[in-house]
Structure formats: C-alpha cells, structure tokens
Design an enzyme around this catalytic site. Sequence first.
Site, PDB file in Angstrom:
ATOM      1  N   ASN A   1      39.829  33.538  42.232  1.00 54.95           N
ATOM      2  CA  ASN A   1      40.641  32.671  41.380  1.00 54.95           C
ATOM      3  C   ASN A   1      40.912  33.436  40.090  1.00 54.95           C
ATOM      4  O   ASN A   1      40.031  33.550  39.249  1.00 54.95           O
ATOM      5  CB  ASN A   1      39.881  31.365  41.107  1.00 54.95           C
ATOM      6  CG  ASN A   1      40.617  30.467  40.128  1.00 54.95           C
ATOM      7  OD1 ASN A   1      41.768  30.737  39.765  1.00 54.95           O
ATOM      8  ND2 ASN A   1      39.966  29.394  39.703  1.00 54.95           N
ATOM      9  N   TRP A   2      42.120  33.958  39.982  1.00 53.83           N
ATOM     10  CA  TRP A   2      42.440  34.793  38.818  1.00 53.83           C
ATOM     11  C   TRP A   2      42.611  33.966  37.539  1.00 53.83           C
ATOM     12  O   TRP A   2      42.684  34.504  36.456  1.00 53.83           O
ATOM     13  CB  TRP A   2      43.729  35.579  39.078  1.00 53.83           C
ATOM     14  CG  TRP A   2      43.568  36.717  40.053  1.00 53.83           C
ATOM     15  CD1 TRP A   2      42.469  37.003  40.833  1.00 53.83           C
ATOM     16  CD2 TRP A   2      44.533  37.728  40.356  1.00 53.83           C
ATOM     17  NE1 TRP A   2      42.703  38.119  41.589  1.00 53.83           N
ATOM     18  CE2 TRP A   2      43.970  38.587  41.321  1.00 53.83           C
ATOM     19  CE3 TRP A   2      45.830  37.991  39.903  1.00 53.83           C
ATOM     20  CZ2 TRP A   2      44.656  39.697  41.828  1.00 53.83           C
ATOM     21  CZ3 TRP A   2      46.514  39.091  40.425  1.00 53.83           C
ATOM     22  CH2 TRP A   2      45.926  39.924  41.367  1.00 53.83           C
ATOM     23  N   LYS A   3      42.728  32.660  37.675  1.00 47.36           N
ATOM     24  CA  LYS A   3      42.962  31.766  36.524  1.00 47.36           C
ATOM     25  C   LYS A   3      44.157  32.280  35.721  1.00 47.36           C
ATOM     26  O   LYS A   3      45.098  32.807  36.317  1.00 47.36           O
ATOM     27  CB  LYS A   3      41.679  31.644  35.691  1.00 47.36           C
ATOM     28  CG  LYS A   3      40.478  31.238  36.561  1.00 47.36           C
ATOM     29  CD  LYS A   3      39.268  30.834  35.792  1.00 47.36           C
ATOM     30  CE  LYS A   3      38.153  30.431  36.762  1.00 47.36           C
ATOM     31  NZ  LYS A   3      36.940  29.981  36.113  1.00 47.36           N
TER      32      LYS A   3
ATOM     33  N   HIS B   1      40.189  22.016  40.466  1.00 44.76           N
ATOM     34  CA  HIS B   1      39.263  22.882  39.727  1.00 44.76           C
ATOM     35  C   HIS B   1      38.770  22.137  38.482  1.00 44.76           C
ATOM     36  O   HIS B   1      39.527  21.383  37.869  1.00 44.76           O
ATOM     37  CB  HIS B   1      39.971  24.194  39.344  1.00 44.76           C
ATOM     38  CG  HIS B   1      38.996  25.227  38.877  1.00 44.76           C
ATOM     39  ND1 HIS B   1      38.463  25.213  37.604  1.00 44.76           N
ATOM     40  CD2 HIS B   1      38.404  26.259  39.523  1.00 44.76           C
ATOM     41  CE1 HIS B   1      37.599  26.214  37.496  1.00 44.76           C
ATOM     42  NE2 HIS B   1      37.546  26.863  38.645  1.00 44.76           N
TER      43      HIS B   1
ATOM     44  N   GLU C   1      38.378  23.049  35.567  1.00 44.08           N
ATOM     45  CA  GLU C   1      39.174  23.291  34.352  1.00 44.08           C
ATOM     46  C   GLU C   1      40.401  22.385  34.323  1.00 44.08           C
ATOM     47  O   GLU C   1      40.829  21.946  33.254  1.00 44.08           O
ATOM     48  CB  GLU C   1      39.568  24.780  34.288  1.00 44.08           C
ATOM     49  CG  GLU C   1      38.365  25.645  33.935  1.00 44.08           C
ATOM     50  CD  GLU C   1      38.372  27.038  34.552  1.00 44.08           C
ATOM     51  OE1 GLU C   1      39.431  27.500  34.996  1.00 44.08           O
ATOM     52  OE2 GLU C   1      37.283  27.644  34.591  1.00 44.08           O
TER      53      GLU C   1
ATOM     54  N   GLU D   1      31.483  23.943  43.007  1.00 48.03           N
ATOM     55  CA  GLU D   1      31.389  24.714  41.774  1.00 48.03           C
ATOM     56  C   GLU D   1      30.667  23.879  40.715  1.00 48.03           C
ATOM     57  O   GLU D   1      31.301  23.039  40.057  1.00 48.03           O
ATOM     58  CB  GLU D   1      32.786  25.080  41.262  1.00 48.03           C
ATOM     59  CG  GLU D   1      33.585  25.947  42.204  1.00 48.03           C
ATOM     60  CD  GLU D   1      34.629  26.790  41.467  1.00 48.03           C
ATOM     61  OE1 GLU D   1      34.664  27.994  41.714  1.00 48.03           O
ATOM     62  OE2 GLU D   1      35.381  26.255  40.637  1.00 48.03           O
TER      63      GLU D   1
ATOM     64  N   GLY E   1      31.648  30.695  34.617  1.00 47.08           N
ATOM     65  CA  GLY E   1      31.902  31.572  33.472  1.00 47.08           C
ATOM     66  C   GLY E   1      30.738  31.665  32.503  1.00 47.08           C
ATOM     67  O   GLY E   1      30.888  32.177  31.387  1.00 47.08           O
TER      68      GLY E   1
ATOM     69  N   SER F   1      29.806  31.983  38.537  1.00 44.03           N
ATOM     70  CA  SER F   1      29.081  33.216  38.193  1.00 44.03           C
ATOM     71  C   SER F   1      28.579  33.975  39.421  1.00 44.03           C
ATOM     72  O   SER F   1      27.494  34.562  39.401  1.00 44.03           O
ATOM     73  CB  SER F   1      27.927  32.916  37.220  1.00 44.03           C
ATOM     74  OG  SER F   1      28.428  32.394  36.008  1.00 44.03           O
TER      75      SER F   1
ATOM     76  N   GLY G   1      35.604  33.741  40.116  1.00 30.66           N
ATOM     77  CA  GLY G   1      36.442  33.792  38.916  1.00 30.66           C
ATOM     78  C   GLY G   1      36.430  35.199  38.330  1.00 30.66           C
ATOM     79  O   GLY G   1      37.106  36.107  38.823  1.00 30.66           O
ATOM     80  N   GLY G   2      35.632  35.386  37.283  1.00 29.87           N
ATOM     81  CA  GLY G   2      35.597  36.655  36.530  1.00 29.87           C
ATOM     82  C   GLY G   2      35.511  37.896  37.405  1.00 29.87           C
ATOM     83  O   GLY G   2      36.247  38.869  37.190  1.00 29.87           O
TER      84      GLY G   2
HETATM   85  P1  13P Z   1      33.310  32.498  37.437  1.00 29.16           P
HETATM   86  O1  13P Z   1      33.087  33.269  38.712  1.00 29.16           O
HETATM   87  O2  13P Z   1      33.990  33.289  36.371  1.00 29.16           O
HETATM   88  O3  13P Z   1      32.053  31.812  36.976  1.00 29.16           O
HETATM   89  O4  13P Z   1      34.356  31.332  37.794  1.00 29.16           O
HETATM   90  C1  13P Z   1      34.154  30.562  38.917  1.00 29.16           C
HETATM   91  C2  13P Z   1      35.355  29.741  39.135  1.00 29.16           C
HETATM   92  O5  13P Z   1      35.689  28.876  38.337  1.00 29.16           O
HETATM   93  C3  13P Z   1      36.158  30.006  40.343  1.00 29.16           C
HETATM   94  O6  13P Z   1      37.097  29.008  40.550  1.00 29.16           O
END
Ligand code: 13P
Length: 251
Positions: A9-11, A96, A98, A168, A174, A214, A235-236
């Site tokens: 997920n590149w956000k 998600h 967010e 999640e 994050g 994470s 994510g990251g």
């Molecule tokens: P991180 O891997 O950066 O914690 O993010 C997870 C995420 O929100 C994937 O959708």
Amino acid sequence: MRKNIVAGNWKMNKTFSEAEELIDQIFLEMEDKSFQCEVVICTPALYLEMATDYAEEGRLKIGAQNASEHEQGAYTGEISAAMLASLDIEYCIIGHSERRKYFHETNQQLAEKTDRLLDYGVKPIFCIGEVLEEREENIHFEVVKKQLEESLFHLNKDEFSNIVLAYEPVWAIGTGKTATPGQAQEMHAFIRSQITEKYGKETADEVSILYGGSCNPKNAKELFSQTDVDGGLIGGASLKSDDFLAIANSF
Ligand code: 13P
C-alpha cells in the site's frame, strides 16, 4: 487452497517518475525469482494506468487504494468502481483505518463501497482492526466482529468469496510496533471463526486474511508462518523494492 498474498500500500507517496522507477525495479527483480504468493501493488490512483502496463507483462497485480460508494455522477474528486474496472484493476483496498479516521468512513459506507466493487468485478482488500484504546479495554474482538457484520456479512457466499481481508491493528500501523505473531494468529483465527459461523468452513478456509502493521523483512517470516496469516498488507516497507520483495519471499 487459499492464496498467499503480499500487497504493498503505497499510500500518498511518490511522484510519477519515482513511482515509475519503483515499479520498474520491482518488476525487474521479480523476473528471475519465483514467489509462493501473489504480489500486488496498490498505487495512488493517478498511477494506476501506468502500473497496469507492468501487470500485463508480468506476474505483478495492481490495486487501487479507495473507490466511491456511488455509481457515477457529480462527486468531484472521486473514483468509481467502473473506472477501476475499465483499467482492469484487479484489487482495491477498502476501509483502511486512515480513511476511517481522516475521511470518517463508516461501516455502512464501506458496505456500499464493497458492493460497488463487486458489481464491477474488482476484489476488495477489506481492512479491519482495532485502535489502541480498544485493545487496552479488551474489546478488540467485538470491534472486529462489528466491522465484519456491518460491512461484509450482508454479502452472499459467492460474493464473499471475492473478499480479501486485511487485519491491521491501528496501533501497529507506521509505529514500528508490530503485533506479535501470537496476537496476529489469535485475531486471524477469530476472524476465520466468524466467517465459518456465517458462511461455513469451506468458505472460511478459502478466504485470504492478510496482516498489516509495521511488517518488515525481519518479522514477515514468523508472521506468515502462523496458521491463519496468509500474507501481508505492507505500508512503509513497500516503498523500497528490496524490502518489499524480501517480504514477498518470506513464505
Ligand atoms: P506500515 O507497514 O507502514 O505500518 O503500514 C501498514 C498499512 O497501513 C498498510 O495498509
């Protein structure tokens, strides 16, 4: 047998040229490797068309990060399920945390988004999970159960079989604070038990449940070795091709 999936997920990251460079690296590095999972990248909407060129040529699958609950019309800035389908986008992240937090998306609205995607043959990667206070109050199972019931359990068995779930825990996103493999397995097994109750064991055994929060090349192997963890939503670590593919290689 259910599928293992690792989805990035590149956000809201990367300019167009940076995105092209990253997807190119991922594509080339994948060429001479075999994976025990499906590899998906969920790019910003603006880059989906460019990304689908790579999907056509290789084993990479492409996903979006959000879609509207509306069919079409005067919804400035929104992207519809029909638009995603018109680019042959295979997956779309829905719900998600967010989007729930910053855009106030509700379980009901997410049910409608899911319906639109299924109408157009796009598979939802549906995110569920509790915030820290809910875990501390020991109501995390109830929270996740409610998310499933209010957003997904109106689907019939056939429709539900197109869903990929992503657990999640919001406190792990994050933060570098990964759920322990035991915590992940406990919740994934709970989610599968809820699906068994609603749709039966056969359907529950076929649904992929990904872990997100994470996840990195160091902890992926242990997380993915848990019985009910079928991969990850990353994510990251999905923003660096080496890290992302190391995670995809962790089965
Ligand atoms: P991180 O891997 O950066 O914690 O993010 C997870 C995420 O929100 C994937 O959708």
